[in-house]
Design an enzyme around this catalytic site. Structure first.
Site, mmCIF file in Angstrom:
data_model
loop_
_atom_site.group_PDB
_atom_site.id
_atom_site.type_symbol
_atom_site.label_atom_id
_atom_site.label_comp_id
_atom_site.label_asym_id
_atom_site.label_seq_id
_atom_site.Cartn_x
_atom_site.Cartn_y
_atom_site.Cartn_z
ATOM 1 C CG ASP A 1 -145.847 -59.480 -9.206
ATOM 2 O OD1 ASP A 1 -145.394 -58.769 -10.122
ATOM 3 O OD2 ASP A 1 -146.175 -59.028 -8.091
ATOM 4 C CG MET B 1 -138.699 -54.005 -11.005
ATOM 5 S SD MET B 1 -140.328 -54.614 -10.512
ATOM 6 C CE MET B 1 -139.904 -55.581 -9.051
ATOM 7 C CG HIS C 1 -148.842 -55.800 -10.539
ATOM 8 N ND1 HIS C 1 -148.215 -55.104 -11.551
ATOM 9 C CD2 HIS C 1 -147.895 -56.584 -9.968
ATOM 10 C CE1 HIS C 1 -146.946 -55.453 -11.587
ATOM 11 N NE2 HIS C 1 -146.724 -56.353 -10.632
ATOM 12 C CG MET D 1 -142.347 -64.181 -9.595
ATOM 13 S SD MET D 1 -141.882 -63.895 -7.876
ATOM 14 C CE MET D 1 -142.782 -62.374 -7.537
ATOM 15 C CG MET E 1 -140.655 -60.460 -12.154
ATOM 16 S SD MET E 1 -140.741 -60.145 -10.383
ATOM 17 C CE MET E 1 -142.521 -60.098 -10.161
ATOM 18 C CG HIS F 1 -144.051 -57.639 -13.221
ATOM 19 N ND1 HIS F 1 -143.663 -57.261 -11.950
ATOM 20 C CD2 HIS F 1 -142.911 -57.650 -13.963
ATOM 21 C CE1 HIS F 1 -142.360 -57.053 -11.937
ATOM 22 N NE2 HIS F 1 -141.879 -57.295 -13.138
ATOM 23 C CG ASP G 1 -143.931 -54.289 -8.648
ATOM 24 O OD1 ASP G 1 -144.440 -54.365 -7.509
ATOM 25 O OD2 ASP G 1 -143.790 -55.276 -9.397
ATOM 26 C CB SER H 1 -149.220 -56.436 -6.181
ATOM 27 O OG SER H 1 -148.457 -57.616 -6.235
#
Length: 235
Positions: free
Chosen positions: A39, A144, A37, A41, A72, A70, A182, A12
């Site tokens: 993220d 999570m 990975h 957001m 979010m 991923h 994660d 990540s």
């Protein structure tokens, strides 16, 4: 799933140095990470803001490593086509988003139409059963083990049993799906998730600390997760 259980490490990059993405990628390649990975957001679904599809596309240009996106974000279906166009291997979004179930179904179908893997993420307070309406269409379930939004949080041990539950659901569905975990996963917590049969350990902060040896951390996470899994199988 194969009898020869494997544990993969997805690096990540949330806490990495974004001023030199090329160095970040090459460091993770040299460290032996299996995947990256990413993220995403939006400052809405979670408080933090990171980046969008253009940065995902930049990572795609920098490496042939599999990319796991991923999301979010509050409206994943609304932006799905742009993330699909960035060409990751998988895209996951949160089952807790308030978009209608029909929109979630259409988003998963769009991911599959592009030849990519689709996943749903489950926050610590959400039961794994929340993904049941889409189980037959999932290539991964992301558990999570911290509350979504910020890197560097401590692992929540109460989330670990959800890994085995998700693994059993995916096995029953028969798509060969994998369970990702994660949040707060490192060489010190790998045995906890390994004992539950984790497939993909998402490791972040532990790989980017100044004093850490990323290659050693990747190796230890895999080793300790597999040892814990083997110990559980032999009991």
């Amino acid at each position: 799933m194969s009898d020869a259980h494997q544990v993969l490490v997805a690096a990540s990059i949330l806490n990495a140095d974004f001023s030199r993405l090329d160095r970040v990628v090459h460091k993770m390649e040299r460290a032996g990470a299996d995947r990256l990975h990413l993220d995403v957001m939006d400052g809405n679904f979670v408080d933090n803001i990171t980046f969008g599809p253009d940065i995902v596309a930049a990572f795609r240009r920098l490496t042939d490593m599999p990319l796991d996106v991923h999301l979010m974000i509050a409206e994943p279906a609304r932006y799905m086509e742009r993330f699909i166009a960035a060409d990751p291997q998988t895209i996951s979004f949160h089952v807790e988003t308030t978009e209608p179930d029909e929109a979630k179904t259409e988003a998963i179908a769009a991911i599959h139409e592009a030849g990519q893997g689709a996943g749903l993420a489950v926050s610590p307070d959400t039961p794994v059963a929340a993904v049941d309406p889409w189980l037959s269409e999932l290539d991964l379930i992301m558990i999570m083990s911290v509350h979504p939004g910020w890197g560097g949080q401590g692992f929540i041990p109460e989330t670990a049993p959800k890994i085995a539950e998700a693994r059993a659901k995916l096995a029953q569905a028969g798509r060969g799906g994998l369970v990702h975990v994660d949040g707060g996963v490192n060489s010190k917590t790998a045995d906890v998730v390994g004992a539950e049969g984790i497939d993909v350990c998402i490791v972040g902060s532990a790989l980017f600390q100044r004093s850490s040896d990323a290659s050693q951390e990747v190796e230890l996470v895999k080793q300790r997760a597999l040892e814990a899994y083997a110990a559980g199988v032999s009991r």
